[in-house]
Design a protein around this motif. Structure first.
Motif, short mmCIF file in Angstrom:
data_model
loop_
_atom_site.label_atom_id
_atom_site.label_comp_id
_atom_site.label_asym_id
_atom_site.label_seq_id
_atom_site.Cartn_x
_atom_site.Cartn_y
_atom_site.Cartn_z
N ALA A 1 14.13 10.00 11.17
CA ALA A 1 12.93 10.16 11.65
C ALA A 1 11.53 10.17 10.59
CB ALA A 1 12.19 11.42 12.51
N LEU A 2 12.12 11.04 10.26
CA LEU A 2 11.15 11.56 8.88
C LEU A 2 10.48 10.51 8.61
CD1 LEU A 2 12.65 15.28 8.04
CD2 LEU A 2 10.52 14.93 9.53
N ARG A 3 11.46 9.49 7.76
CA ARG A 3 12.04 8.60 6.83
C ARG A 3 10.08 7.93 7.27
NH1 ARG A 3 13.92 3.83 6.58
NH2 ARG A 3 15.47 4.66 8.59
N HIS A 4 10.63 7.32 8.59
CA HIS A 4 9.13 6.29 9.31
C HIS A 4 7.67 7.68 9.80
CE1 HIS A 4 11.80 3.75 10.69
NE2 HIS A 4 13.20 3.96 11.05
N ARG A 5 8.09 8.69 9.61
CA ARG A 5 7.02 9.68 9.65
C ARG A 5 6.07 9.55 7.98
NH1 ARG A 5 7.60 14.87 12.43
NH2 ARG A 5 5.26 14.94 12.22
N LEU A 6 7.08 8.95 7.09
CA LEU A 6 6.76 9.29 5.63
C LEU A 6 6.18 7.70 5.36
CD1 LEU A 6 9.67 11.41 3.58
CD2 LEU A 6 7.21 11.77 3.89
N ARG A 7 6.45 7.58 6.03
CA ARG A 7 5.72 4.85 6.07
C ARG A 7 4.00 5.89 6.78
NH1 ARG A 7 8.63 1.82 4.08
NH2 ARG A 7 7.16 0.13 5.15
N GLY B 1 2.19 7.24 3.80
CA GLY B 1 1.49 6.49 2.54
C GLY B 1 3.02 6.07 1.65
N TYR B 2 4.47 6.84 2.28
CA TYR B 2 5.23 7.07 1.53
C TYR B 2 6.70 6.09 1.45
CZ TYR B 2 2.18 10.55 -0.04
OH TYR B 2 1.36 11.26 -1.33
N GLY C 1 0.78 -1.24 0.00
CA GLY C 1 0.23 0.03 -0.32
C GLY C 1 0.57 1.47 -0.31
N LEU C 2 2.10 1.18 0.23
CA LEU C 2 2.85 2.16 0.07
C LEU C 2 3.50 2.71 -1.73
CD1 LEU C 2 6.06 1.54 2.80
CD2 LEU C 2 3.82 2.68 3.09
N VAL C 3 3.59 4.31 -1.39
CA VAL C 3 3.86 4.66 -3.16
C VAL C 3 5.63 4.63 -2.32
CG1 VAL C 3 4.00 6.91 -4.45
CG2 VAL C 3 2.26 6.29 -2.71
N ASP C 4 5.76 4.03 -3.75
CA ASP C 4 6.59 3.73 -4.73
C ASP C 4 7.96 4.41 -4.73
OD1 ASP C 4 9.87 2.26 -3.84
OD2 ASP C 4 9.16 0.66 -5.64
N LEU C 5 8.56 5.11 -3.56
CA LEU C 5 9.74 6.51 -3.95
C LEU C 5 11.19 5.51 -3.81
CD1 LEU C 5 8.16 9.21 -2.66
CD2 LEU C 5 7.58 8.13 -5.04
N ALA C 6 11.37 4.02 -2.82
CA ALA C 6 12.53 3.69 -2.47
C ALA C 6 13.76 3.22 -4.00
CB ALA C 6 12.31 3.02 -1.89
N VAL C 7 12.47 2.36 -4.76
CA VAL C 7 12.72 1.65 -6.07
C VAL C 7 12.95 2.98 -7.15
CG1 VAL C 7 12.80 -0.41 -7.54
CG2 VAL C 7 12.57 -0.34 -5.00
N ASN C 8 14.27 2.38 -7.80
CA ASN C 8 14.79 3.63 -9.35
C ASN C 8 13.76 2.83 -10.56
OD1 ASN C 8 15.89 5.58 -7.57
ND2 ASN C 8 17.64 4.29 -7.96
N VAL C 9 13.02 1.45 -10.52
CA VAL C 9 12.26 0.78 -11.93
C VAL C 9 11.09 2.15 -12.01
CG1 VAL C 9 11.31 -0.89 -12.34
CG2 VAL C 9 12.83 -1.51 -10.84
#
Length: 363
Positions: free
Chosen positions: A309-315, A318-319, A30-38
């Motif tokens: 911390a912001l990375r977890h808050r973004l999760r 939904g990101y 359900g997360l918007v995937d901004l982590a993978v470069n595909v």
């Protein structure tokens, strides 16, 4: 820039086997995937149909000759200078195992698999660490003269820096293998600064991937361009039939004129979408956001206040974004963000604004 010996670096805690897909596995539904470069919304329907059509021939052993010719024609090279691989990552393993080198050097921050493969093969690896103060630009003089294997990415993951082809070619030396990872070069409009197809740079090995632009990470297809002798040496280190029939069919399809035109169009669209994302991030400079610029790949590297911390808050919003501290030369203050369409970027920027600390932040 500075060099860092592997024996010293081994205690830095960088997880060289951590990749962007880890951010969206398991609990990433359900997360918007901004982590993978595909590239998003790939593979396209026509490519899926080509791959599906290959399934009827799975009883036969893979025959890579036609795909190898397609790669050679794409880059204007004889087939003897082409090696097909199960993704560019396999090529790093082959290089680490097959080449007899004394002092390998990896230029960081960059994709960590080359160093991991070299370590696994028993090599002691030296690092050249590019600095934020220099815009993560490459200075050939920082590479030790006695390095007989040098690995550099272009455009570099995760910094999105596109180094001039002449600067990288300046690393070539007699007796040195120069490995250039061009996995994201087809996402650069016009593929400017590419070295693929060059035969005038001694010891040059160029790696390409078809998984990023075409959404084939699960299929594994890439290739090596190098002198015929190097290709033969790497091929001897490969297992039999290393690339599957569906992957070979996909390679031929992705190198056809129609596909090359589509990839070129996608590169321009990515550049426009990246500009939108970078503009939004730059607008948050007073909140402590710093963007590595100019970005030329399908991703951007960003320093944030309290990034972990912001990375977890973004999760929570939904990101999923890629943590930066597993890349040598970076720390936990960095994240990498994949370029997506304008609407997705706008929504992400809104979420990022919501989680950033309030008030101006200094540099």
């Amino acid at each position: 820039m500075r060099t860092e010996d592997d024996r010293e670096a081994s205690g830095t805690g960088h997880d060289l086997r951590h990749h962007g897909d880890a951010e969206v596995r398991d609990d990433g539904a359900g997360l918007v995937d901004l982590a993978v470069n595909v590239r998003a919304d790939t593979p396209p329907r026509w490519l899926r149909e080509e791959i599906s059509g290959s399934l009827a021939s799975l009883a036969a052993y893979p025959d890579g000759r036609a795909a190898r010719v397609a790669v050679a024609e794409r880059h204007g090279l004889p087939v003897e200078r082409v090696l097909l691989t199960a993704g560019a990552a396999e090529a790093f393993v082959l290089l680490a195992r097959a080449l007899k080198v004394r002092r390998p050097v990896v230029v960081h921050p960059q994709f960590t698999e080359p160093e991991a493969a070299l370590r696994d093969a028993g090599h002691t690896v030296d690092r050249v660490l590019l600095r934020e103060a220099d815009g993560f630009r490459l200075d050939p003089a920082a590479v030790p003269e006695d390095a007989d294997l040098v690995v550099v990415g272009n455009p570099t993951n995760p910094t999105s820096v596109l180094h001039p082809a002449g600067t990288i070619a300046g690393l070539a030396r007699p007796g040195r293998t120069l490995v250039v990872d061009e996995a994201f070069m087809d996402a650069v409009p016009g593929e400017r600064e590419a070295l693929a197809g060059r035969t005038d740079v001694p010891g040059l090995v160029v790696l390409r991937s078809l998984t990023k632009t075409w959404g084939l990470a699960g299929l594994r297809i890439g290739y090596v361009l190098a002198e015929a002798g190097v290709v033969a040496e790497l091929e001897r280190a490969q297992p039999l039939w290393p690339v599957s029939t569906p992957a070979l069919v996909a390679a031929r399809a992705c190198l056809a004129p129609r596909a090359l035109a589509e990839a070129a169009h996608a590169a321009h669209r990515t550049a426009a979408d990246r500009a939108h994302l970078v503009a939004g991030l730059t607008g948050l400079a007073d909140r402590g956001v710093r963007v590595v610029s100019p970005a030329e790949g399908p991703f951007v590297l960003v320093r944030l206040p309290d990034a972990a911390a912001l990375r977890h808050r973004l999760r929570d919003l939904g990101y999923a974004v890629r943590r930066g501290d597993t890349f040598p030369g970076l720390d936990e203050g960095w994240i990498r963000i994949a370029v997506r369409d304008r609407a997705t970027a706008t929504d992400f920027l809104r979420a990022l604004t919501a989680v950033l600390p309030q008030g101006p932040r200094g540099p």
